[in-house]
Write a protein that holds these residues in place. Structure first.
Motif, mmCIF file in Angstrom:
data_model
loop_
_atom_site.group_PDB
_atom_site.id
_atom_site.type_symbol
_atom_site.label_atom_id
_atom_site.label_comp_id
_atom_site.label_asym_id
_atom_site.label_seq_id
_atom_site.Cartn_x
_atom_site.Cartn_y
_atom_site.Cartn_z
ATOM 1 N N ALA A 38 0.844 -1.206 0.000
ATOM 2 C CA ALA A 38 0.000 0.000 0.000
ATOM 3 C C ALA A 38 0.875 1.251 0.000
ATOM 4 O O ALA A 38 0.579 2.233 -0.697
ATOM 5 N N VAL A 39 1.963 1.213 0.759
ATOM 6 C CA VAL A 39 2.874 2.361 0.822
ATOM 7 C C VAL A 39 3.503 2.597 -0.558
ATOM 8 O O VAL A 39 3.577 3.717 -1.048
ATOM 9 N N ARG A 40 3.902 1.518 -1.189
ATOM 10 C CA ARG A 40 4.543 1.626 -2.507
ATOM 11 C C ARG A 40 3.587 2.251 -3.520
ATOM 12 O O ARG A 40 3.954 3.155 -4.264
ATOM 13 N N THR A 41 2.337 1.772 -3.537
ATOM 14 C CA THR A 41 1.342 2.326 -4.468
ATOM 15 C C THR A 41 1.071 3.793 -4.136
ATOM 16 O O THR A 41 1.009 4.648 -5.024
ATOM 17 N N ALA A 42 0.924 4.082 -2.840
ATOM 18 C CA ALA A 42 0.645 5.468 -2.431
ATOM 19 C C ALA A 42 1.767 6.386 -2.889
ATOM 20 O O ALA A 42 1.512 7.482 -3.412
ATOM 21 N N LEU A 43 3.006 5.945 -2.728
ATOM 22 C CA LEU A 43 4.131 6.814 -3.102
ATOM 23 C C LEU A 43 4.217 6.999 -4.617
ATOM 24 O O LEU A 43 4.618 8.062 -5.095
ATOM 25 N N GLU A 44 3.802 5.971 -5.352
ATOM 26 C CA GLU A 44 3.759 6.126 -6.817
ATOM 27 C C GLU A 44 2.759 7.237 -7.181
ATOM 28 O O GLU A 44 3.021 8.076 -8.045
ATOM 29 N N ILE A 45 1.622 7.258 -6.494
ATOM 30 C CA ILE A 45 0.588 8.277 -6.768
ATOM 31 C C ILE A 45 1.095 9.653 -6.313
ATOM 32 O O ILE A 45 0.991 10.646 -7.041
ATOM 33 N N ILE A 46 1.667 9.701 -5.120
ATOM 34 C CA ILE A 46 2.093 10.980 -4.536
ATOM 35 C C ILE A 46 3.224 11.626 -5.342
ATOM 36 O O ILE A 46 3.313 12.844 -5.453
ATOM 37 N N SER A 47 4.091 10.780 -5.917
ATOM 38 C CA SER A 47 5.247 11.346 -6.614
ATOM 39 C C SER A 47 4.976 11.581 -8.099
ATOM 40 O O SER A 47 5.847 12.117 -8.801
ATOM 41 N N ASP A 48 3.793 11.248 -8.572
ATOM 42 C CA ASP A 48 3.478 11.452 -9.986
ATOM 43 C C ASP A 48 3.595 12.941 -10.338
ATOM 44 O O ASP A 48 2.977 13.789 -9.690
ATOM 45 N N THR A 49 4.361 13.238 -11.372
ATOM 46 C CA THR A 49 4.647 14.647 -11.684
ATOM 47 C C THR A 49 3.401 15.403 -12.155
ATOM 48 O O THR A 49 3.333 16.621 -12.032
ATOM 49 N N GLY A 50 2.408 14.692 -12.660
ATOM 50 C CA GLY A 50 1.174 15.369 -13.089
ATOM 51 C C GLY A 50 0.171 15.529 -11.951
ATOM 52 O O GLY A 50 -0.898 16.112 -12.144
ATOM 53 N N GLY A 51 0.521 15.018 -10.760
ATOM 54 C CA GLY A 51 -0.428 15.056 -9.648
ATOM 55 C C GLY A 51 0.150 15.789 -8.452
ATOM 56 O O GLY A 51 0.499 16.968 -8.536
ATOM 57 N N LEU A 52 0.294 15.095 -7.326
ATOM 58 C CA LEU A 52 0.786 15.759 -6.104
ATOM 59 C C LEU A 52 2.274 16.127 -6.225
ATOM 60 O O LEU A 52 2.746 17.035 -5.552
ATOM 61 N N ASN A 53 2.977 15.373 -7.050
ATOM 62 C CA ASN A 53 4.321 15.779 -7.502
ATOM 63 C C ASN A 53 5.337 16.031 -6.389
ATOM 64 O O ASN A 53 6.025 17.047 -6.389
ATOM 65 N N ILE A 54 5.407 15.141 -5.418
ATOM 66 C CA ILE A 54 6.511 15.218 -4.453
ATOM 67 C C ILE A 54 7.508 14.143 -4.888
ATOM 68 O O ILE A 54 7.219 12.949 -4.818
ATOM 69 N N GLY A 55 8.650 14.582 -5.354
ATOM 70 C CA GLY A 55 9.616 13.652 -5.960
ATOM 71 C C GLY A 55 10.164 12.648 -4.966
ATOM 72 O O GLY A 55 10.276 12.938 -3.771
ATOM 73 N N PRO A 56 10.538 11.446 -5.436
ATOM 74 C CA PRO A 56 11.040 10.397 -4.546
ATOM 75 C C PRO A 56 12.205 10.838 -3.661
ATOM 76 O O PRO A 56 12.316 10.417 -2.515
ATOM 77 N N ARG A 57 13.051 11.718 -4.172
ATOM 78 C CA ARG A 57 14.197 12.174 -3.361
ATOM 79 C C ARG A 57 13.775 13.062 -2.203
ATOM 80 O O ARG A 57 14.564 13.351 -1.314
ATOM 81 N N ARG A 58 12.538 13.526 -2.260
ATOM 82 C CA ARG A 58 12.022 14.369 -1.170
ATOM 83 C C ARG A 58 11.160 13.568 -0.191
ATOM 84 O O ARG A 58 10.508 14.128 0.678
ATOM 85 N N ILE A 59 11.137 12.263 -0.392
ATOM 86 C CA ILE A 59 10.286 11.401 0.445
ATOM 87 C C ILE A 59 11.174 10.499 1.295
ATOM 88 O O ILE A 59 12.119 9.885 0.782
#
Ligand code: SAH
Ligand code: SF4
Length: 376
Positions: free
Chosen positions: A183-204
């Motif tokens: 669930a965490v992995r899927t959530a982070l994929e959604i959160i880091s999507d550049t067209g959406g919430l766009n928080i990059g993986p290096r900032r997580i």
């Protein structure tokens, strides 16, 4: 509420859903933008996705798919409480989920930037003795959308005050992220999507108590998320007293996994050390940490204990914390001594939800907004 939450779906999954329903894949980006951009900018108490500007085929799909008895819904958690620290820098929100459970999510303000801190489970099964969440036990895993919704909520709060959005995100709220890996992995994929919430993986940053299989799995992920490991003690015996799951994943296995992670990813690890007076804060303890982490690309975060109802320990005094840090420095180990952020609002992990369970939220909650049943 019927059907699947759209917040649980990655962009690729939304594309598949629309394609299966006979729509052009390009509509997924329009929908994504409405869910993760425009809805954040709305000002009414009940946030909603406005299908008014959708192209007609997407609008028709939306009305059927999310209407009464539809296959999907877009429902945000209910805001049940908010606390602001007296310095105004820490804002903590209590969010009510569909099943009535509550989770905490936090904004921490720093000069020129904001960091979000989100929960990954309701409660936690790991039982760390000093942690309010651990003291309350495990209730359930969060779904991806329940993790995504916390970030959405924090972005909306920040935008409402005219602030820039979150710069960083830490998975350091309630729960053990690597115990809810998928669930965490899927959530982070959604959160880091550049067209959406766009928080990059290096900032997580994903913080773990030391779930060894999860660390090894994380090392294989293509996204460069940061890893924090909550260490708290540098010998197996002392660690097991603070962190009961150390019995399952002993310190030597944990350190081997950390070394492996650094080798495979080329990244350093943040090690969290909660400073507890008389327990793990002596010069000898600092020396042990330095020895344990020798050769590991590491940065140590020292966090004075936040007092909790279920644990008698107290925070290390400032002078001893500084002495501890000086020993790490002399050993060439970089570290940061964290302030006890928002301690006046009991902002430690799990403490707001704990306060509500004890029925004392009325005196602690400074503003409660009715945002019931956000539904679309
Ligand atoms: N389960 C994960 C992430 C959530 S806890 C983990 O343990 O890493 C996030 C951090 O808060 C951990 O480093 C944890 O040790 C720390 N923490 C928990 N309770 C605390 C308290 N009462 N005072 C200070 N730090 C605490
Ligand atoms: Fe769970 Fe982290 Fe709290 Fe330990 S410190 S009980 S792992 S949330």
């Amino acid at each position: 509420m019927t059907g699947t939450s759209l917040l649980d779906l990655t962009l690729a999954e939304v594309q598949r859903v629309l394609r299966a329903d006979g729509l052009a894949v390009a509509h997924a980006s329009t929908l994504w933008r409405a869910c993760y951009h425009e809805s954040i900018l709305t000002t009414e108490a009940r946030a909603s996705v406005d299908p008014g500007a959708f192209p007609p085929p997407l609008r028709r799909w939306w009305e059927t798919a999310t209407g009464p008895g539809g296959k999907y819904h877009w429902t945000q958690p209910t805001l049940c409480g908010e606390q602001v620290s007296t310095d105004g820098l820490t804002r903590k929100y209590l969010l009510g989920l569909e099943d009535g459970r509550e989770i905490e999510t936090v904004i921490m303000g720093y000069p020129g930037r904001f960091t979000g801190c989100v929960s990954t489970q309701v409660g936690c099964a790991m039982g760390c003795v000093f942690c309010a969440t651990g003291q309350g036990g495990f209730t359930r895993h969060l779904r991806p959308g329940e993790i995504v919704a916390q970030v959405w909520h924090l972005q909306r709060r920040l935008r409402a005050t005219g602030a820039p959005g979150l710069r960083n995100l830490v998975l350091m709220g309630m729960g053990e992220p690597l115990h809810n890996y998928d669930a965490v992995r899927t959530a982070l994929e959604i959160i880091s999507d550049t067209g959406g919430l766009n928080i990059g993986p290096r900032r997580i940053t994903i913080s773990t108590v030391g779930v060894v299989p999860g660390i090894l799995r994380l090392a294989e992920e293509p996204q460069p998320y940061n890893l924090a490991v909550s260490l708290h003690a540098a010998t197996q015996e002392e660690r097991a007293r603070l962190v009961p799951v150390a019995a399952r994943w002993p310190l030597d296995e944990l350190m081997a996994a950390c070394r492996d992670y650094c080798r495979r990813t080329g990244r350093r690890i943040f090690f969290e050390w909660t400073l507890i007076a008389g327990r793990n804060d002596s010069p000898a303890h600092a020396q042990q940490v330095a020895e344990l982490l020798q050769g590991v690309p590491a940065h140590v975060n020292l966090i004075p204990l936040n007092p909790t109802a279920g644990y008698a320990g107290s925070a290390t005094a400032q002078g001893s914390a500084a002495a501890f840090q000086a020993i790490l420095r002399a050993a060439g180990l970089p570290s940061t001594l964290r302030q006890r952020r928002g301690i006046d609002v009991a902002a430690g992990c799990g403490q707001l939800a704990g306060a509500t369970r004890r029925g004392s939220e009325a005196e602690r909650t400074v503003s409660v907004e009715a945002e019931h049943g956000n539904r679309n």
